[in-house]
Design an enzyme around this catalytic site. Sequence first.
Site, PDB file in Angstrom:
ATOM      1  N   HIS A   1       0.832  -1.206   0.000  1.00 29.71           N
ATOM      2  CA  HIS A   1       0.000   0.000   0.000  1.00 29.71           C
ATOM      3  C   HIS A   1       0.870   1.260   0.000  1.00 29.71           C
ATOM      4  O   HIS A   1       0.514   2.266  -0.592  1.00 29.71           O
ATOM      5  CB  HIS A   1      -0.929   0.001   1.226  1.00 29.71           C
ATOM      6  CG  HIS A   1      -1.951  -1.104   1.177  1.00 29.71           C
ATOM      7  ND1 HIS A   1      -3.302  -0.878   1.179  1.00 29.71           N
ATOM      8  CD2 HIS A   1      -1.804  -2.444   1.086  1.00 29.71           C
ATOM      9  CE1 HIS A   1      -3.946  -2.028   1.112  1.00 29.71           C
ATOM     10  NE2 HIS A   1      -3.061  -3.002   1.063  1.00 29.71           N
TER      11      HIS A   1
ATOM     12  N   ASP B   1      -6.446   5.101   2.795  1.00 31.64           N
ATOM     13  CA  ASP B   1      -6.523   3.675   2.512  1.00 31.64           C
ATOM     14  C   ASP B   1      -7.865   3.086   2.942  1.00 31.64           C
ATOM     15  O   ASP B   1      -8.496   3.568   3.885  1.00 31.64           O
ATOM     16  CB  ASP B   1      -5.401   2.971   3.279  1.00 31.64           C
ATOM     17  CG  ASP B   1      -5.014   1.682   2.617  1.00 31.64           C
ATOM     18  OD1 ASP B   1      -4.024   1.686   1.861  1.00 31.64           O
ATOM     19  OD2 ASP B   1      -5.725   0.674   2.826  1.00 31.64           O
TER      20      ASP B   1
END
Length: 477
Positions: free
Chosen positions: A16, A115
């Site tokens: 990520h 996120d």
Amino acid sequence: MNQLHVFFFPLMAHGHMIPTLEMAKLFTSRGVQTTIIATPGFVKPIENARNSGFNIGIHLMKFPPEKSELPDGITSFDQIFSDGMIPKFTKALELLQEPVEKLLEEFRPDCLVADMFFPWATDAAAKFDIPRLVFHGTSCFSLCTSEHMRIYKPYNNVSSDSEEFVLPNLPHLLKFTRTQVPDFVREEIENDLTKLFTKVKESETRSYGVLVNSFYELEPDYANHYRKFLKRNAWHIGPLLLSNKGGEDDNAQRGNESAIDEHECLEWLNSKQPNSVVYICFGSMATFTAKQLHEIAKGLEISGQKFIWVVREGKDREENENWLPEGFEEKTKDKGLIIKGWAPQLLILQNKAIGAFVTHCGWNSTLEGVCSELPMVTWPVFAEQFFNEKLVTEVLRIGVSVGSKQWKRTACEGIEREAIAMAIRRIMEGEEGAEMRSRAQEYKKKARMAIEEGGSSYNDLSALLQELSAYRLRVTT
Ligand code: UDP
């Protein structure tokens, strides 16, 4: 003061953080002021980017946060080796809401790209009238397929774990078995993870939309399906790795310190013929039992191919010194390279000597495979990897499956040496592999066009930036 200011807040995990940094670089190069809310494990790569000329701001966030039950020193999800630690990790993520809200209140950015693992971010941003975009770090294909799995629950209609079922109402006929469905989706009993994922989905539908690290031409049916059938906003702005024109040094230093000297690795590869080496890596999180590692070694030997094999540290490897067959390293010393730890993956994949990629189908790896024009052996283990596998093998037809059936994050096993060798050979030796390689080459060309001025990803980002400017105007007038 017309410059937009965008905040980015990634999950603490390499899969990520790497694309988030690339996203921040891309936004910066399009004239946007960018700031990353960074936890300690992520500062170094951002500083490297700053040193190479990207004016990206950093706000350091303590992690683990105050009052967290996580042991100090856990700075990233890939340090979590036991499932029992996951609830402590997700609780720690919740504790970040308050400090993030303080930052939003003080700096009032024009957008928060947070996120998916921070479902609270939609409401946190809304308090200050800031649009929140979700970043999942995966394909639009897997956003659609995982959503259909969650809505239709077709795994309830089969009588055994091995019976296949079709995922309904999608552009392609895709079959799965129950064991390939994430446990937090098929779990009957509510637990911390099922609760988290319900919140994730709910916050996604209320968010401003999602940013996808992919390009329209790779998955047009699913980009349309997501917008028209699921009725959500999405902007395809990738492949981010191609927008980053930092060169070899940048490609070598993504994410983590390499466990091998990059020059040594390149020298080894440069001494090999084009398309003659198989690269095997399962990303930054999955771990295998010693028995499975042993089978991989045997499979490689049977395949007869040259290889670079990345083996992660992990409980199984540490507890069992004998995971390699006796004499394996000696026997294969001219043929293979084993990297124990972090590999400079992109640098390796982009080398001409690599002819196939055995991958766990993490989205970053999959995209890196496509952008390196590589046919793949797909070996998904957990997360949304079983979905990405279907994109590669059945929709794009640039890979063959090794036959993985069990969704599991750690101590994975169950694939035998013959299956591994056969899948590798199908790609490295057969006509089929050559056809897949040529299809992959076409996708790479389309990917390049997508990010160039006037391309689909370039235009999607332009459209988003215009919308954000208009949004700001509405809020401030
Ligand atoms: N990666 C790397 N070296 C390694 C392992 C992983 O550079 O030894 C990089 C890889 O290139 C990719 C990312 O880490 O960019 C992993 O992300 P992915 O989505 O493929 O899988 P995850 O680690 O999230 O399961």
